[in-house]
Motif scaffolding. Structure first.
Motif, mmCIF file in Angstrom:
data_model
loop_
_atom_site.group_PDB
_atom_site.id
_atom_site.type_symbol
_atom_site.label_atom_id
_atom_site.label_comp_id
_atom_site.label_asym_id
_atom_site.label_seq_id
_atom_site.Cartn_x
_atom_site.Cartn_y
_atom_site.Cartn_z
ATOM 1 N N PRO A 11 0.816 -1.227 0.000
ATOM 2 C CA PRO A 11 0.000 0.000 0.000
ATOM 3 C C PRO A 11 0.846 1.271 0.000
ATOM 4 O O PRO A 11 0.721 2.133 0.861
ATOM 5 N N MET A 12 1.724 1.417 -0.981
ATOM 6 C CA MET A 12 2.633 2.550 -1.062
ATOM 7 C C MET A 12 1.933 3.704 -1.778
ATOM 8 O O MET A 12 1.630 3.607 -2.967
ATOM 9 N N ALA A 13 1.665 4.790 -1.067
ATOM 10 C CA ALA A 13 1.003 5.946 -1.668
ATOM 11 C C ALA A 13 2.004 6.844 -2.385
ATOM 12 O O ALA A 13 1.698 7.419 -3.423
ATOM 13 N N GLU A 14 3.204 6.972 -1.815
ATOM 14 C CA GLU A 14 4.234 7.792 -2.454
ATOM 15 C C GLU A 14 5.605 7.383 -1.958
ATOM 16 O O GLU A 14 5.753 6.826 -0.872
ATOM 17 N N LEU A 15 6.600 7.644 -2.784
ATOM 18 C CA LEU A 15 7.995 7.385 -2.451
ATOM 19 C C LEU A 15 8.807 8.544 -3.000
ATOM 20 O O LEU A 15 8.777 8.808 -4.202
ATOM 21 N N ASN A 16 9.488 9.252 -2.111
ATOM 22 C CA ASN A 16 10.257 10.439 -2.496
ATOM 23 C C ASN A 16 11.743 10.204 -2.267
ATOM 24 O O ASN A 16 12.144 9.744 -1.195
ATOM 25 N N PHE A 17 12.545 10.541 -3.271
ATOM 26 C CA PHE A 17 13.999 10.445 -3.178
ATOM 27 C C PHE A 17 14.546 11.838 -2.905
ATOM 28 O O PHE A 17 14.234 12.777 -3.627
ATOM 29 N N ASP A 18 15.399 11.966 -1.882
ATOM 30 C CA ASP A 18 16.007 13.251 -1.534
ATOM 31 C C ASP A 18 17.512 13.171 -1.732
ATOM 32 O O ASP A 18 18.192 12.394 -1.049
ATOM 33 N N ASP A 19 18.020 13.971 -2.679
ATOM 34 C CA ASP A 19 19.452 14.040 -2.958
ATOM 35 C C ASP A 19 20.042 12.635 -3.102
ATOM 36 O O ASP A 19 21.075 12.316 -2.518
ATOM 37 N N ALA A 20 19.356 11.778 -3.845
ATOM 38 C CA ALA A 20 19.751 10.376 -3.973
ATOM 39 C C ALA A 20 20.566 10.125 -5.229
ATOM 40 O O ALA A 20 20.266 10.664 -6.297
ATOM 41 N N THR A 30 28.457 0.281 -5.927
ATOM 42 C CA THR A 30 29.719 0.805 -5.414
ATOM 43 C C THR A 30 29.543 2.117 -4.639
ATOM 44 O O THR A 30 30.422 2.509 -3.894
ATOM 45 N N LYS A 31 28.386 2.766 -4.845
ATOM 46 C CA LYS A 31 28.140 4.018 -4.127
ATOM 47 C C LYS A 31 26.636 4.243 -4.060
ATOM 48 O O LYS A 31 25.931 4.105 -5.058
ATOM 49 N N ALA A 32 26.165 4.581 -2.877
ATOM 50 C CA ALA A 32 24.748 4.923 -2.697
ATOM 51 C C ALA A 32 24.673 6.008 -1.629
ATOM 52 O O ALA A 32 25.306 5.895 -0.576
ATOM 53 N N ARG A 33 23.935 7.044 -1.923
ATOM 54 C CA ARG A 33 23.768 8.123 -0.937
ATOM 55 C C ARG A 33 22.402 8.758 -1.127
ATOM 56 O O ARG A 33 21.746 8.580 -2.152
ATOM 57 N N GLY A 34 21.992 9.501 -0.134
ATOM 58 C CA GLY A 34 20.707 10.171 -0.178
ATOM 59 C C GLY A 34 19.706 9.486 0.740
ATOM 60 O O GLY A 34 20.021 8.528 1.431
ATOM 61 N N SER A 35 18.506 10.014 0.729
ATOM 62 C CA SER A 35 17.483 9.472 1.616
ATOM 63 C C SER A 35 16.166 9.287 0.875
ATOM 64 O O SER A 35 15.970 9.792 -0.225
ATOM 65 N N LEU A 36 15.285 8.537 1.514
ATOM 66 C CA LEU A 36 13.958 8.251 0.980
ATOM 67 C C LEU A 36 12.920 8.597 2.026
ATOM 68 O O LEU A 36 13.155 8.466 3.231
ATOM 69 N N ARG A 37 11.770 9.019 1.534
ATOM 70 C CA ARG A 37 10.598 9.235 2.386
ATOM 71 C C ARG A 37 9.432 8.537 1.717
ATOM 72 O O ARG A 37 9.317 8.539 0.494
ATOM 73 N N SER A 38 8.573 7.948 2.523
ATOM 74 C CA SER A 38 7.433 7.234 1.976
ATOM 75 C C SER A 38 6.209 7.440 2.848
ATOM 76 O O SER A 38 6.324 7.679 4.054
ATOM 77 N N ARG A 39 5.060 7.346 2.230
ATOM 78 C CA ARG A 39 3.778 7.327 2.936
ATOM 79 C C ARG A 39 2.995 6.140 2.407
ATOM 80 O O ARG A 39 3.069 5.822 1.225
ATOM 81 N N LEU A 40 2.231 5.520 3.308
ATOM 82 C CA LEU A 40 1.412 4.377 2.924
ATOM 83 C C LEU A 40 -0.047 4.792 2.795
ATOM 84 O O LEU A 40 -0.496 5.705 3.485
ATOM 85 N N ALA A 44 -8.529 3.213 7.861
ATOM 86 C CA ALA A 44 -8.587 3.921 9.148
ATOM 87 C C ALA A 44 -8.119 3.058 10.316
ATOM 88 O O ALA A 44 -7.523 3.565 11.274
ATOM 89 N N ALA A 45 -8.359 1.747 10.265
ATOM 90 C CA ALA A 45 -7.947 0.852 11.357
ATOM 91 C C ALA A 45 -6.426 0.819 11.510
ATOM 92 O O ALA A 45 -5.915 0.371 12.532
ATOM 93 N N LEU A 46 -5.712 1.303 10.505
ATOM 94 C CA LEU A 46 -4.249 1.317 10.552
ATOM 95 C C LEU A 46 -3.703 2.743 10.583
ATOM 96 O O LEU A 46 -2.656 3.031 10.015
ATOM 97 N N ALA A 47 -4.402 3.617 11.275
ATOM 98 C CA ALA A 47 -4.026 5.033 11.321
ATOM 99 C C ALA A 47 -2.597 5.241 11.810
ATOM 100 O O ALA A 47 -1.940 6.207 11.413
ATOM 101 N N SER A 48 -2.077 4.333 12.641
ATOM 102 C CA SER A 48 -0.705 4.488 13.136
ATOM 103 C C SER A 48 0.329 4.383 12.015
ATOM 104 O O SER A 48 1.472 4.778 12.184
ATOM 105 N N LEU A 49 -0.069 3.860 10.862
ATOM 106 C CA LEU A 49 0.857 3.713 9.736
ATOM 107 C C LEU A 49 0.776 4.858 8.736
ATOM 108 O O LEU A 49 1.380 4.797 7.671
ATOM 109 N N THR A 50 0.026 5.907 9.051
ATOM 110 C CA THR A 50 -0.183 6.982 8.082
ATOM 111 C C THR A 50 0.901 8.041 8.084
ATOM 112 O O THR A 50 0.920 8.886 7.207
ATOM 113 N N GLY A 51 1.802 8.020 9.037
ATOM 114 C CA GLY A 51 2.864 9.020 9.064
ATOM 115 C C GLY A 51 3.935 8.743 8.030
ATOM 116 O O GLY A 51 3.846 7.808 7.234
#
Length: 124
Positions: A11-20, A30-40, A44-51
């Motif tokens: 249930p991946m709603a979005e996946l954002n790459f930051d300076d990746a 051989t090289k990997a850098r940067g970060s990822l952000r995701s929202r699912l 409603a029963a899984l509201a704790s997973l919405t951040g």
């Protein structure tokens, strides 16, 4: 990436790459850098997973790996990508309440050593 059918059934709603950036040589990361952000996208029963889930990229043998941790620290999204474009993604939720566990099972999650999980693999 948003509204990602690429990761179905996760249930991946979005996946954002930051300076990746990732560099493969002769099929090996051989090289990997940067970060990822995701929202699912969850019921409603899984509201704790919405951040927001956050993590960074790193080489892990031949693949690049990202381990994203969710808002409470008990949920994880992990992604691996090979130089061939083959990838694997999975979500694990540890310590789920009875209500959360029931909703996760309905969504296809299964018991595993680290909690309830759902995985998929694909090709870019």
């Amino acid at each position: 990436l948003s509204g990602t059918a690429l990761f179905d059934p996760l249930p991946m709603a979005e996946l954002n790459f930051d300076d990746a950036s990732v560099l493969f040589r002769d099929g090996v990361c051989t090289k990997a850098r940067g970060s990822l952000r995701s929202r699912l996208a969850v019921p409603a029963a899984l509201a704790s997973l919405t951040g927001e889930f956050r993590g960074s990229l790193r080489c892990d043998g031949e693949r690049v790996r990202a381990r994203l941790v969710g808002p409470t620290g008990r949920e994880r999204v992990e992604l691996t990508l090979a130089a061939t474009g083959r990838f694997r993604a999975w979500i694990t939720v540890g310590g789920a309440s009875a209500e959360e566990a029931a909703a996760l099972r309905v969504a296809g999650f299964r018991e595993g050593p680290d909690g309830l999980g759902l995985s998929m693999s694909g090709q870019l």
